[in-house]
Write an enzyme that holds these catalytic residues in place. Structure first.
Site, PDB file in Angstrom:
ATOM      1  N   LYS A  47       1.429  11.254  -2.038  1.00 50.54           N
ATOM      2  CA  LYS A  47       1.101  11.458  -0.620  1.00 50.54           C
ATOM      3  C   LYS A  47       1.417  12.869  -0.127  1.00 50.54           C
ATOM      4  CE  LYS A  47      -0.680   9.031   1.449  1.00 50.54           C
ATOM      5  NZ  LYS A  47      -1.899   8.221   1.714  1.00 50.54           N
TER       6      LYS A  47
HETATM    7  N1  PMP Z   1       1.043   4.363  -4.288  1.00 50.07           N
HETATM    8  C1  PMP Z   1       2.016   4.606  -3.385  1.00 50.07           C
HETATM    9  C2  PMP Z   1       3.439   4.372  -3.800  1.00 50.07           C
HETATM   10  C3  PMP Z   1       1.686   5.052  -2.085  1.00 50.07           C
HETATM   11  O1  PMP Z   1       2.660   5.285  -1.177  1.00 50.07           O
HETATM   12  C4  PMP Z   1       0.323   5.222  -1.750  1.00 50.07           C
HETATM   13  C5  PMP Z   1      -0.075   5.684  -0.377  1.00 50.07           C
HETATM   14  N2  PMP Z   1       0.370   4.914   0.693  1.00 50.07           N
HETATM   15  C6  PMP Z   1      -0.659   4.948  -2.713  1.00 50.07           C
HETATM   16  C7  PMP Z   1      -0.266   4.537  -3.974  1.00 50.07           C
HETATM   17  C8  PMP Z   1      -2.151   5.025  -2.390  1.00 50.07           C
HETATM   18  O2  PMP Z   1      -2.635   6.283  -2.085  1.00 50.07           O
HETATM   19  P1  PMP Z   1      -3.839   6.501  -1.055  1.00 50.07           P
HETATM   20  O3  PMP Z   1      -3.291   6.399   0.329  1.00 50.07           O
HETATM   21  O4  PMP Z   1      -4.334   7.880  -1.376  1.00 50.07           O
HETATM   22  O5  PMP Z   1      -4.874   5.457  -1.288  1.00 50.07           O
END
Ligand code: PMP
Length: 334
Positions: A47
């Site tokens: 993130k």
């Molecule tokens: N894995 C974790 C641990 C996250 O915090 C997030 C984002 N909230 C994601 C995956 C997914 O990423 P995205 O928001 O780009 O879909």
């Protein structure tokens, strides 16, 4: 002429993460299963890229002024990214977080210097939902609302950084890319860049149970969202602006037990990862079993497992929640 090295502050060091070969799973599938080590970012997760992209674009467009406060509704990693990168650029942060989230995360955010507001957990359709509260606070106080779910600077950051890095690191040999969905920024931005280089590169959605995005990519509706998952940061029930207009080539629903077996095995390779990384890797493996051998498949190692130590690496918690830590890695191939 003597050349002088140029030193940069922390906000210039987001991305550029290593691509790590997952040895045993590569051997078992006959494919190269590669994980992008996003836990090595300054704030410790994938993130940081979204935070960097949102802050950078808002500054460029004059939407975020010098010294202006950033407010965001987040369950953790985005808040951490906005706080470390925001502070490196001179912005304070106000983080609105549902009170159901792990106390560890609230402490991390406070330690980093965020102003943390805990609110009751409410569905997106309720005006009391944490995202709407963040938006209201921005309006009331003249703060900048990051709006990670619907601000496409998020997926654009992955188009500009994650995608090109994977393309370069695999010397253009990548065949497929797998990612789970929180906002959809990682999956869509990275896939769009890779497809712009070679339209044959497959985009794979990895979804936990209790989310609706597998259903969306498979059936075109959000109706099938049964089950549940302990994975934090993923599990989406609506089509965010970052997901809009994109179709994957494959989508898989992954059970927590499968993801857990993978991340516990990866401790033997020196990797300690969160559950969403396990869900990502499981989808890469499913695709390898269906379309391999001989493919190069890249996925995202979203964050470190140390953040969730008291749960997914704690024998008592695992036992109480009926997880089996003794399953052979081969069990995830079936
Ligand atoms: N894995 C974790 C641990 C996250 O915090 C997030 C984002 N909230 C994601 C995956 C997914 O990423 P995205 O928001 O780009 O879909």
């Amino acid at each position: 002429m003597s050349s002088h090295p140029v030193y940069q502050s922390l906000d210039h060091h987001v991305g550029g993460t290593p691509l790590i070969r997952l040895k045993r799973l590569s051997e078992l599938t006959g494919c190269e299963i590669l994980g992008k080590a996003e836990f090595m970012n300054p704030g410790g997760s994938v993130k940081d890229r979204a935070a960097w992209g949102i802050i950078t674009r808002a500054e460029e467009q004059g939407l975020l002024l010098p010294g202006q406060t950033i407010v965001e509704g987040t369950a953790g990693n985005t808040g951490i990214g906005l706080t470390v990168i925001g502070r490196a650029r001179g912005h304070d942060t106000v983080i609105v977080i549902p009170e159901t989230q792990a106390p560890e995360k609230i402490r991390i955010l406070e330690t980093l210097g965020a102003d943390v507001i805990t609110v009751p957990a409410k569905p997106y359709t309720d005006p009391g939902n944490y995202n709407h509260i963040a938006s209201d606070l921005a309006e009331k106080n003249g703060w900048f609302w990051a709006n990670q779910f619907d601000n496409t600077a998020n997926r654009e950051a992955h188009f500009r950084t994650t995608g090109p890095e994977i393309w370069r690191q695999t010397a253009g040999t990548v065949n497929a890319f797998a990612a789970s969905v929180g906002t959809g920024g990682t999956l869509v931005g990275t896939s769009q860049f890779l497809k712009s280089k070679n339209s044959n590169i497959a985009s794979i959605c990895a979804d936990p149970y209790g989310a609706a995005i597998w259903s969306w990519f498979t059936h075109g509706h959000l109706d099938e969202d049964d089950g549940d998952s302990f994975a934090e940061g993923i599990g989406q029930g609506r089509i965010t602006k970052n997901l809009e207009g994109f179709q994957t080539d494959a989508a898989y629903r992954i059970a927590d037990q499968t993801a857990l077996t993978i991340i516990h095995h990866l401790l033997h390779e020196g990797l300690c990862l969160g559950l969403s990384s396990g869900i990502n890797i499981a989808a890469a493996v499913r695709y390898a079993m269906e379309h391999g051998p001989g493919l190069t498949i890249v996925t995202i190692l979203c964050d470190s497992g140390l953040k969730y130590e008291s749960k997914i690496y704690n024998q008592e918690w695992l036992f109480d929640n009926e997880f089996d830590t003794d399953l052979p890695l081969e069990s995830v191939l079936g």
